[in-house]
Design a protein around this motif. Structure first.
Motif, short mmCIF file in Angstrom:
data_model
loop_
_atom_site.label_atom_id
_atom_site.label_comp_id
_atom_site.label_asym_id
_atom_site.label_seq_id
_atom_site.Cartn_x
_atom_site.Cartn_y
_atom_site.Cartn_z
N ARG B 332 -34.72 3.90 53.24
CA ARG B 332 -34.45 4.20 54.89
C ARG B 332 -33.31 3.10 55.30
O ARG B 332 -32.97 3.17 56.47
N GLY B 333 -32.82 2.38 54.16
CA GLY B 333 -31.67 1.30 54.82
C GLY B 333 -32.29 0.10 55.65
O GLY B 333 -33.33 0.03 55.65
N THR B 334 -31.24 -0.45 55.62
CA THR B 334 -31.62 -2.05 56.12
C THR B 334 -32.01 -2.01 57.74
O THR B 334 -32.63 -3.16 57.99
N GLY B 335 -31.65 -1.06 58.25
CA GLY B 335 -32.07 -0.91 59.76
C GLY B 335 -33.40 -1.10 59.80
O GLY B 335 -34.26 -2.04 60.61
N THR B 336 -34.27 -0.16 59.11
CA THR B 336 -35.84 -0.32 59.15
C THR B 336 -36.21 -1.58 58.76
O THR B 336 -37.29 -2.08 59.21
N VAL B 337 -35.74 -2.17 57.32
CA VAL B 337 -36.33 -3.15 56.83
C VAL B 337 -35.98 -4.37 57.68
O VAL B 337 -37.12 -5.19 57.94
N ARG B 338 -34.81 -4.57 58.28
CA ARG B 338 -34.80 -5.64 59.15
C ARG B 338 -35.48 -5.66 60.28
O ARG B 338 -35.92 -6.82 60.59
N ALA B 339 -35.93 -4.51 60.90
CA ALA B 339 -36.57 -4.47 62.17
C ALA B 339 -38.11 -4.69 61.60
O ALA B 339 -38.77 -5.25 62.52
N ALA B 340 -38.36 -4.87 60.39
CA ALA B 340 -39.84 -5.15 60.11
C ALA B 340 -39.84 -6.72 59.72
O ALA B 340 -41.00 -6.84 59.34
N GLY B 341 -38.92 -7.33 60.08
CA GLY B 341 -38.90 -8.91 60.03
C GLY B 341 -38.71 -9.27 58.62
O GLY B 341 -39.40 -10.27 58.36
N VAL B 342 -37.71 -8.80 58.11
CA VAL B 342 -37.58 -9.36 56.86
C VAL B 342 -36.14 -10.12 56.79
O VAL B 342 -35.01 -9.52 57.21
N GLY B 343 -36.28 -11.37 56.24
CA GLY B 343 -34.92 -12.19 56.09
C GLY B 343 -34.32 -12.25 54.87
O GLY B 343 -34.97 -11.91 53.76
N PHE B 344 -33.06 -12.39 54.61
CA PHE B 344 -32.49 -12.43 53.45
C PHE B 344 -31.57 -13.80 53.43
O PHE B 344 -30.39 -13.98 53.92
N ILE B 345 -31.62 -14.62 52.07
CA ILE B 345 -30.90 -15.70 52.00
C ILE B 345 -30.16 -15.40 50.43
O ILE B 345 -30.95 -16.01 49.83
N PRO B 346 -29.04 -15.09 50.61
CA PRO B 346 -28.43 -14.71 49.12
C PRO B 346 -27.48 -15.78 48.60
O PRO B 346 -27.06 -16.72 49.45
N GLU B 347 -27.36 -15.70 47.47
CA GLU B 347 -26.29 -16.63 46.74
C GLU B 347 -24.91 -16.68 47.42
O GLU B 347 -24.17 -17.60 47.39
N ALA B 348 -24.38 -15.64 47.69
CA ALA B 348 -22.94 -15.64 48.23
C ALA B 348 -22.98 -15.18 49.89
O ALA B 348 -22.75 -14.09 49.79
N PRO B 349 -23.38 -16.06 50.74
CA PRO B 349 -23.50 -15.60 52.01
C PRO B 349 -22.26 -14.86 52.80
O PRO B 349 -22.19 -13.73 53.51
N LEU B 350 -21.16 -15.29 52.06
CA LEU B 350 -19.70 -14.66 52.66
C LEU B 350 -19.66 -13.23 52.15
O LEU B 350 -18.82 -12.49 52.77
N TYR B 351 -20.40 -12.83 51.01
CA TYR B 351 -20.20 -11.71 50.59
C TYR B 351 -21.32 -10.79 51.36
O TYR B 351 -20.99 -9.75 51.74
N TYR B 352 -22.48 -11.17 51.24
CA TYR B 352 -23.54 -10.57 51.79
C TYR B 352 -23.97 -10.42 53.08
O TYR B 352 -24.19 -9.38 53.61
N ILE B 353 -23.80 -11.62 53.96
CA ILE B 353 -24.50 -11.70 55.26
C ILE B 353 -23.60 -12.06 56.41
O ILE B 353 -23.88 -11.90 57.62
N PHE B 354 -22.26 -12.69 55.94
CA PHE B 354 -21.50 -13.16 57.06
C PHE B 354 -20.05 -12.76 56.98
O PHE B 354 -19.68 -12.22 55.87
N SER B 355 -19.39 -12.49 58.16
CA SER B 355 -18.10 -12.36 58.07
C SER B 355 -17.49 -13.71 58.30
O SER B 355 -17.54 -13.97 59.21
N GLY B 356 -16.71 -13.85 57.05
CA GLY B 356 -15.99 -15.36 57.13
C GLY B 356 -14.79 -15.31 58.17
O GLY B 356 -14.61 -16.49 58.83
N ASP B 357 -14.36 -14.25 58.63
CA ASP B 357 -13.18 -14.23 59.66
C ASP B 357 -13.97 -14.52 61.15
O ASP B 357 -13.02 -14.64 61.90
N LEU B 358 -15.24 -14.09 61.29
CA LEU B 358 -15.62 -14.22 62.60
C LEU B 358 -16.42 -15.57 62.77
O LEU B 358 -16.72 -16.32 61.75
N SER B 359 -16.68 -15.68 63.90
CA SER B 359 -17.31 -17.25 64.37
C SER B 359 -18.68 -17.36 64.13
O SER B 359 -19.57 -16.40 63.70
N LEU B 360 -19.06 -18.55 64.12
CA LEU B 360 -20.55 -18.95 63.76
C LEU B 360 -21.37 -18.13 65.00
O LEU B 360 -22.41 -17.62 64.52
N VAL B 361 -20.98 -18.19 66.27
CA VAL B 361 -21.74 -17.37 67.26
C VAL B 361 -21.75 -16.06 66.87
O VAL B 361 -22.98 -15.42 67.18
#
Lengths: 308, 501, 329
Positions: B332-361
């Motif tokens: 069902r994709g990440t939308g459904t999973v995330r909406a169910a309150g699932v957090g994700f802390i991966p080894e390479a955050p710049l690859y998986y969860i962050f955009s390095g070019d964008l700000s912290l905010v």
């Protein structure tokens, strides 16, 4: 029967040669992981260079096949140099491949216009005659043999030689490959050089054989037609040369088939629609893990220094 | 053995900094011909960084390297290989979609670019059999087992004529029989006049094979021991310093008590492919309970990555089902999973969860559902609060994330994702770029989270960490769960034996 | 006349510059939106033509104009809005094809976008020469003129400007600014452009965001095309691909690039490009006896585009990364 023979020998050969060579060049370049969206610009550029070289050489050496052949060779070399610059920058700069590709595409269009017009300027003053390649049965037969040879050579290069293994490896996993001591930038430079030779040959034959002249914007979009053939052959040289027979025929015939009942304006666009359709169909076919699979690093930026 | 002659390799006063961390702080080392030199230290002590500096992967910030008395600078692995230095990392450097022969040929610089693949095939077969294994030269690497892959690496080293072999944690998790085979090879290298640097964090292994042992701690050399001085208690003291740690297995806080038993997530016979299209998960069945930490441990490349991606919805299943709080969320994709309150802390955050070019905010904003219009000011003050709470050093909340150091990026990931983990947290090699202090903080935070009722899946390559933090431990190998234990009912040896199955 | 004189003349003839400036800015904004989401919209030319086609259809071949005609200023304004929106929709149609192919079939969008430009030319030419061929064209192949009621209002004293176009430009730039700086949709587009994996991990379907990006970009270009037809051309010409569009769809790519993808710099970059292209045209006219007709403004702007893009890319790299020199002993 003789009509069919005539078709293959006379009508198809020049188009087949131009598109197949460019498509084979594209296969080598994209197997190395460089997204070749600059191909159309390079095709335009090489078809302009071919014309101008031919004019200049005919003036120096006198009209005749020698000038034409040297022009073809020079065009291939020139394109190879530009292409190696393209693949090198694409690898060395941490900029998206889309941005670099678009830049070179437009630069190719613009430079092509300038280069071609220089040739035309010389022509308008000197009125030299260029000996364009004629279409004869025997000439075409030789061309077909040579093209099959080029396709086989490309195949051997990619799948039987160490250089080809390097090219495919940097197209799959440049990070790992650099760890075992292979220079990714050098390898892609070589891929650009080799692929560029083929694209340049294609562009040269487009001008000096298929069209027999040059006008502003010549070759525009034909680079994309070659690109579509390359994709349709899954960037696998032997397959590319094979499917190219079919697609080159389509490209040549479609705009002229009035029996399709299409208005002339629409039928001019049919090759483009076919190209898009081909890219879609090929992308839909599942082929993960096979020899036909898309290179995994294709279009991805390559960073050299990073902490694992 | 005589060490009177000049060392074959001498590194002097090497410093290597990464943003925010000094990985090596003035490390010196001498390697003599014909010795097996073990680099021993905890995770994060700088062993691998040193190996990568010696093998040309990293450029040191200062310090010098001499090979056989001549000063050298390696700006790429190719330079090091030219001097006979070959590095075998824990994860083999092989291109998955190429065959064994092609992978070997890739590395052989003595062969010209126009050399044929066929010429190498027989050589590969020969070397492989000399090493005592049979590997078909035409098999794709993606079809090989971990041990077979490392054999290919060894074959490459042999063919390249390596004089200095650096083996990084390769043997650590191998079964005894295979390890013996490696040691056998190591002896061959030594007898042939070569030298070996063997990296491990296991004292027993070090004592077993070493001629000399150099102990590293937080980027500095503590001491180099000669064979006669080996003493497990001494080594332990040198490795851990004054920390009252008698065994690496002991956990700082103890496992959390079991949760209420309500099931949060369940994988049923889950099959998934990796990026190359090979099956990476082969029928995983797991059930994750509210309030527990389920540790999943295995050698890198055995399906952990794919498991983590499946659990957050980034990767689909080709077979099997995935349930979250009773609802079927398969593919069902990440939308459904995330909406169910699932957090994700991966080894390479710049690859998986962050955009390095964008700000912290912006990187915090993307994960919180704000509605169509974003109010940056209130968001910025929230980010400022996170920055304070988690001790993130950043120029400003509007600075691009890539300007942060690796450790600070990881902290930001922890900060953002802990808040999102209302029902489950998926951690995947999360402590990799964290310093020791924050790792500890993080492990405590994970335990707290579980105690407050969140289910935690803690995926890691570190047995110690998993044993320290988990209530239950699952061992993953070749995409299968090969063992599932309560923390009390399992010891380190059992886990490690299963990891290489 | 010298080179400098030509340049001077180009600069002072601001009315001649205003029209390309406005269209380049509008289309450049649209392309920028695409660039933010890594949707390399090199298909603006086709979307622009489709916007014109849509506007012509609604004004000439639908009952819309008679319905609104003579209904006072409010109704005519509404009519124009409807026509422009419809042009925008056709732009969306044209950008969604490559958008869908990119998102769901993973076909690189660049060739598809470029090839579709020619399909758009073909469709326009077919309609112009066939079903929509005009009756009052003095033997030319072209469509009839659209009704007066649908035409945009000329600003007195500034013959090359239209009130509606100026308003539209302000709206478009404001829209893009708000979209990208204030809304969550804009934030998603930025994530799509910088790290699509992170976008997905945050719970969004990057395919949907790709479609959104493509649609927004195509919409604005389509709007520009419709405005062009209603305000300036009033009809479709035959062989529209022969430069009758001014190639704005291509030159606007340079505008988007020069603006560093920042909406605030769109106007200045559009001005630079407008000066360059009209300067190119003037030089061409000036030198037409000396040069073959080919070295045109078109060629000059293409070269400028390519070179600017390459140089820009290199500068960006130098800005973002500090290079390290290794001295071998």
């Amino acid at each position: 029967m003789s009509e069919v023979l005539n078709w293959f020998t006379v009508a198809l050969a020049p188009a087949y040669a131009a598109y197949t060579l460019a498509a084979l060049g594209n296969a080598v370049i994209e197997r190395s992981g460089v997204l070749n969206i600059a191909i159309d610009g390079f095709f335009v550029l090489s078809s302009a260079f071919a014309y101008t070289y031919a004019i200049l050489l005919s003036q120096v050496l006198g009209s005749g096949p020698l000038a034409t052949y040297i022009a073809i060779a020079l065009t291939a070399l020139t394109t190879a140099v530009f292409y190696s610059l393209f693949t090198t920058l694409n690898t060395a700069l941490p900029v998206s491949q889309g941005a670099v590709g678009l830049s070179f595409m437009f630069a190719g269009y613009g430079l092509g216009a300038v280069v071609g017009n220089i040739g035309r300027l010389v022509f308008s003053i000197q009125r030299v005659r260029v000996d364009y390649l004629g279409v004869t049965g025997w000439g075409s037969a030789v061309a077909y043999v040579l093209l099959v040879a080029v396709a086989i050579l490309t195949h051997l290069l990619l799948y039987r030689l160490r250089l080809g293994v390097l090219i495919r490896a940097v197209g799959e996993d440049p990070r790992v490959v650099s760890q075992v001591g292979v220079n990714v930038t050098h390898t892609r430079f070589l891929a650009g050089l080799i692929g560029g030779l083929a694209v340049g040959l294609g562009g040269a034959l487009f001008t000096l054989w298929r069209i027999g002249g040059w006008s502003q914007g010549q070759g525009l979009n034909h680079g994309w037609l070659a690109y579509a053939i390359s994709i349709a052959g899954w960037r696998y040289p032997l397959l590319v040369a094979l499917v190219s027979v079919f697609f080159s025929s389509l490209y040549v015939l479609l705009p002229h088939i009035q029996r399709l009942g299409l208005p002339i304006e629409i039928s001019m666009a049919v090759p483009y629609i076919v190209s898009v359709a081909v890219m879609v169909l090929v992308s839909l076919a599942p082929r993960r893990g096979s020899i036909l699979a898309e290179p995994r690093a294709l279009g991805r930026e390559y960073f050299r220094e990073e902490r694992a | 053995m005589s060490f009177l002659h000049t060392p074959i390799l001498r590194v002097f006063n090497i410093v290597k900094r990464f943003p925010g961390v000094t990985a090596l702080n003035g490390v010196s080392l001498e390697l003599y011909q014909g010795e097996v030199h073990v680099l021993l230290g905890e995770n994060g002590s700088g062993k691998s960084t040193l190996a990568k500096v010696i093998s040309g992967i990293y450029l040191p910030d200062s310090g010098s390297i001499e090979v056989a008395g001549r000063q050298v600078v390696f700006s790429s692995p190719a330079d090091a290989i030219r001097y006979g230095i070959y590095y075998i990392p824990q994860t083999p450097s092989l291109v998955e979609s190429l065959t064994v022969t092609e992978n070997v040929l890739l590395a052989l610089r003595s062969y010209s670019l126009l050399a044929g693949v066929g010429r190498v095939r027989e050589v590969v077969r020969e070397v492989a059999s000399k090493l005592g294994t049979r590997v078909d030269p035409d098999t794709k690497v993606s079809e090989l087992s971990y041990t077979q892959r490392q054999t290919v690496e060894l074959a490459k080293a042999v063919l390249l004529g390596a004089r200095i072999l650096i083996v990084d944690e390769v043997t650590t998790y191998l079964p005894r029989v295979v390890r013996e085979f490696f040691y056998n090879y190591v002896r061959q290298v030594r007898e042939g006049g070569g030298s070996v640097i063997l990296i491990t964090h296991k004292i027993s292994e070090a004592v077993e094979v070493a001629d000399r042992i150099t102990i590293l701690r937080v980027g500095t050399v503590v001491r180099t021991l000669e064979r006669g001085e080996f003493n497990v208690e001494l080594i332990r003291k040198l490795m851990f310093g004054n920390r009252v740690t008698s065994s690496t297995v002991e956990q700082p806080g103890g496992p959390t008590p079991g949760g209420g038993g309500e099931e949060v997530a369940r994988l049923e016979n889950a099959w998934a492919r990796d990026d190359s299209g090979n099956l990476a998960l082969r029928g995983v069945t797991l059930s994750i309970m509210r309030g527990e930490v389920l540790g999943v441990v295995g050698i890198a490349g055995n399906g952990q990555r794919e498991l983590a991606e499946v659990l957050v919805g980034l990767r689909g299943l080709v077979r099997g089902r995935y349930y979250l709080r009773g609802a079927d969320v398969t593919n069902r994709g990440t939308g459904t999973v995330r909406a169910a309150g699932v957090g994700f802390i991966p080894e390479a955050p710049l690859y998986y969860i962050f955009s390095g070019d964008l700000s912290l905010v912006e990187n915090v904003a993307i994960a919180s559902r704000w509605g169509p219009v974003i109010r940056w000011d209130s968001l910025a003050s929230r980010v400022r609060k996170l920055v304070d709470t988690y001790g993130i050093s950043a120029a400003s909340p509007r600075a691009p994330v890539k300007t942060l150091s690796g450790g600070n990026i990881m902290r930001l990931a922890v900060a953002r994702e802990l808040e999102l983990s209302r029902n489950m947290l998926v951690a995947y090699n999360a402590t990799r770029s964290l310093d020791e202090a924050f790792s500890e903080y993080f492990l405590n935070a994970v335990r707290d989270l579980a105690q407050r009722g969140t289910a935690v899946v803690y995926i890691s390559e570190s047995v110690d960490e998993v044993l320290a933090v988990s209530n239950r431990v699952a061992v993953i190998s070749s995409g299968r769960i090969v063992g599932l234990f309560d923390r009390e009912g399992v010891n380190r040896d059992t886990v490690e034996r299963l990891m290489v199955m | 006349m010298s080179f400098l004189e030509t340049l001077y003349q180009t600069l002072i003839s601001y009315t001649g510059l205003l029209e390309p400036l406005i269209f380049l800015a509008m289309i450049g904004t649209a392309i920028s939106i695409g660039f933010y989401g890594s949707f390399w919209n090199v298909g603006a030319e086709g979307q622009y033509v489709m916007g014109m086609v849509g506007a012509l259809f609604l004004t000439l071949f639908s009952p819309l104009v008679p319905l609104f005609e003579g209904g006072g200023t409010v109704l005519t304004a509404l009519l124009k809005v409807l026509v422009v929106l419809f042009g925008g929709l056709l732009g969306v149609l044209w950008s969604l094809v490559p958008g869908v192919l990119k998102a769901y079939v993973r076909v690189t969008e660049v060739p598809v976008l470029l090839l579709m430009n020619y399909v758009a030319y073909s469709i326009s030419d077919y309609l112009t020469a066939g079903p929509w061929k005009g009756r009052y064209t003095y033997g030319y192949i072209r469509t009839d003129l659209i009704p007066e009621a649908a035409r945009l209002t000329i600003i007195p004293g500034l013959e090359m400007l239209r009130y509606e176009v100026v308003v539209a430009l302000v709206l478009v730039i404001a829209f893009a600014y708000v979209l990208l700086e204030r809304t969550e949709v804009g934030l998603r587009i930025k994530f799509l452009g910088t790290n699509p994996v992170a976008l997905r991990a945050s719970g969004y379907d990057e395919r949907v965001v790709t479609l959104t990006t493509a649609a927004l970009s195509g919409f604005v270009v389509g709007v520009a095309g419709a405005l062009r037809l209603l305000g300036y051309d009033y009809r479709l010409p035959y062989n529209i691909g022969d430069g009758k569009t001014g190639f704005y769809g291509y030159t606007a790519i340079l505008v988007a690039w020069l603006s560093f993808r920042d909406v605030r710099y769109i106007l200045p970059s559009a001005l630079i490009v407008a000066v360059l292209t009209s300067f190119g045209y003037r030089m061409q006219m000036l030198l037409k006896d000396l040069l073959p007709p080919g070295i045109s403004a078109y060629a000059i702007s293409l070269i400028l585009m390519g070179v600017t893009l390459v140089v820009y890319s290199i500068f960006r790299v130098l800005r973002d990364y500090s290079m390290r020199l290794v001295v071998k002993p």
